[in-house]
Design an enzyme around this catalytic site. Structure first.
Site, short mmCIF file in Angstrom:
data_model
loop_
_atom_site.label_atom_id
_atom_site.label_comp_id
_atom_site.label_asym_id
_atom_site.label_seq_id
_atom_site.Cartn_x
_atom_site.Cartn_y
_atom_site.Cartn_z
N ARG A 1 17.61 -46.14 51.87
CA ARG A 1 17.05 -46.12 50.69
C ARG A 1 15.80 -46.70 50.98
O ARG A 1 15.44 -47.94 51.25
CB ARG A 1 18.00 -46.89 49.44
N GLN B 1 23.44 -38.83 44.33
CA GLN B 1 23.74 -39.02 42.97
C GLN B 1 24.04 -37.49 42.22
O GLN B 1 24.70 -37.60 41.68
CB GLN B 1 22.44 -39.83 42.44
N CYS C 1 23.62 -42.92 35.88
CA CYS C 1 24.07 -43.10 37.43
C CYS C 1 24.41 -44.74 37.69
O CYS C 1 24.87 -45.05 38.64
CB CYS C 1 22.73 -43.04 38.01
N ARG D 1 30.91 -40.60 43.56
CA ARG D 1 29.80 -40.92 44.65
C ARG D 1 30.37 -40.98 46.18
O ARG D 1 29.94 -40.27 47.02
CB ARG D 1 29.10 -42.46 44.32
#
Ligand code: CP
Ligand code: NVA
Length: 332
Positions: free
Chosen positions: A124, A154, A286, A314
């Site tokens: 990330r 996502q 999300c 997820r």
């Protein structure tokens, strides 16, 4: 739009095909439309097997994944770690600060070193370019766990939720109300790849990146869907079977928060706006959500909200991605 098969037969065949083994996953459009359908079928099979307490596929125990986070996370971190452990592999968790990503050591050196120990690097990052540099140097598969450009894992979870829960998803569009950001861009591309109509309403100046919009529109020509970006939330949501939103200020944009609060004031997903959608439309977010900003508490927690199903998905989505990139074998 062609019907999308989430059958276990399709999932088994796609695992055995091994066509994703060793690849990177930086954008949802790294997959072909057929591969995206295969990933969704595998995710659905993992979900059904987990519910029944039966393993579906597993990895060799020598598979490990490094996870690098330059930004906070709840869902992504927990679901990747659980997915890897349930598949029989292991995870090494790292923060960008502790390893000095791009400061103590160049990104490419970190990617090359990690590849000697692990088969996947999930990151990330602040800048999408970091993932591109990592992938160029790493023999391990690099997976995008959110960048400033996309959030492809996502999108797989969102599409699975839409296929499972939206009423007659092939009769109405997916609407996204808010920022044309990373989450919106991956969902837009994913809808285009599946031939699902997608309408995004954002304030002027917050449109998706032109190259990604063009890619989605080209893809939708192939698949028979329609992709539209507009500035009128009522036009985007009218008749929608799934309505998604996301925060107005993404991680890394905190300095723009006050300006964004003003720009997005007319783009709140509230009960009045939701009334324009299909009466059984599902509501996606999300998460994390900012109640009273992009979404009101009554909508987030209301009967049309599927945000917790989406969060659960997820796990199944990422298990499918890991299993396919790392070459998991079917159990039985
Ligand atoms: N939706 C999502 O990616 O959540 P986290 O930021 O908590 O991982
Ligand atoms: N658009 C948000 C998504 C968080 C999961 C962000 O980038 O902060």
């Amino acid at each position: 739009m062609n019907p999308i098969s989430l059958s276990e037969e399709r999932a088994r065949a796609f695992i055995q095909e091994r066509s994703l083994v060793g690849r990177d996953f930086l954008s949802i459009s790294d997959l072909s439309p057929g591969e995206l359908e295969g990933v969704l079928a595998v995710a659905s099979a993992f979900k059904a097997h987990r519910r029944d307490g039966r393993p579906f596929a597993r990895l060799s125990p020598f598979n490990a994944m490094a996870m690098i986070f330059e930004k906070p996370s709840l869902r992504t971190r927990v679901t990747f770690e659980l997915a890897m452990s349930e598949l029989g592999g292991s995870v090494v968790m790292l923060s960008g600060t502790e390893i000095g990503l791009g400061t103590r050591e160049p990104v490419r050196d970190i990617g090359a070193n990690l590849s000697r120990w692990v088969s996947a690097i999930t990151a990330r990052v602040m800048r999408h370019q970091t993932l591109v540099e990592m992938a160029a140097a790493a023999s391990a598969s690099v997976i995008n766990a959110l960048s400033d450009r996309e959030h492809p894992c996502q999108a797989i979870a969102d599409l699975l939720t839409i296929l499972e829960k939206a009423p007659q998803y092939d009769g109405g569009q997916v609407a996204f109300i808010g920022d044309g950001n990373n989450v919106a861009q991956s969902l837009m591309l994913g809808c285009a790849m599946l031939g699902i109509d997608f309408m995004l309403a954002c304030p002027p100046g917050y449109d998706p990146e032109p190259d990604l919009l063009q890619k989605a529109q080209l893809s939708s020509v192939e698949t028979g869907g329609t992709i539209k970006v507009m500035h009128d939330p009522v036009a985007a949501i009218t008749g929608a079977v799934a309505v998604a939103t996301d925060v107005w200020t993404s991680m890394g944009q905190e300095a723009e928060r006050e300006k964004r609060l003003l720009s997005f004031a007319d783009y709140q997903l509230n009960a009045q706006l939701l009334m324009k959608a299909h009466p059984e439309a599902i509501v996606l977010h999300c998460l994390p959500a900012h109640r009273g900003e992009e979404i009101t508490a009554d909508v987030l927690e209301g009967p049309q909200s599927v945000v917790l199903d989406e969060a659960e998905n997820r796990l199944h989505a990422q298990k499918a991605v890991i299993a396919l990139l790392l070459g998991a074998s079917l159990v039985n």
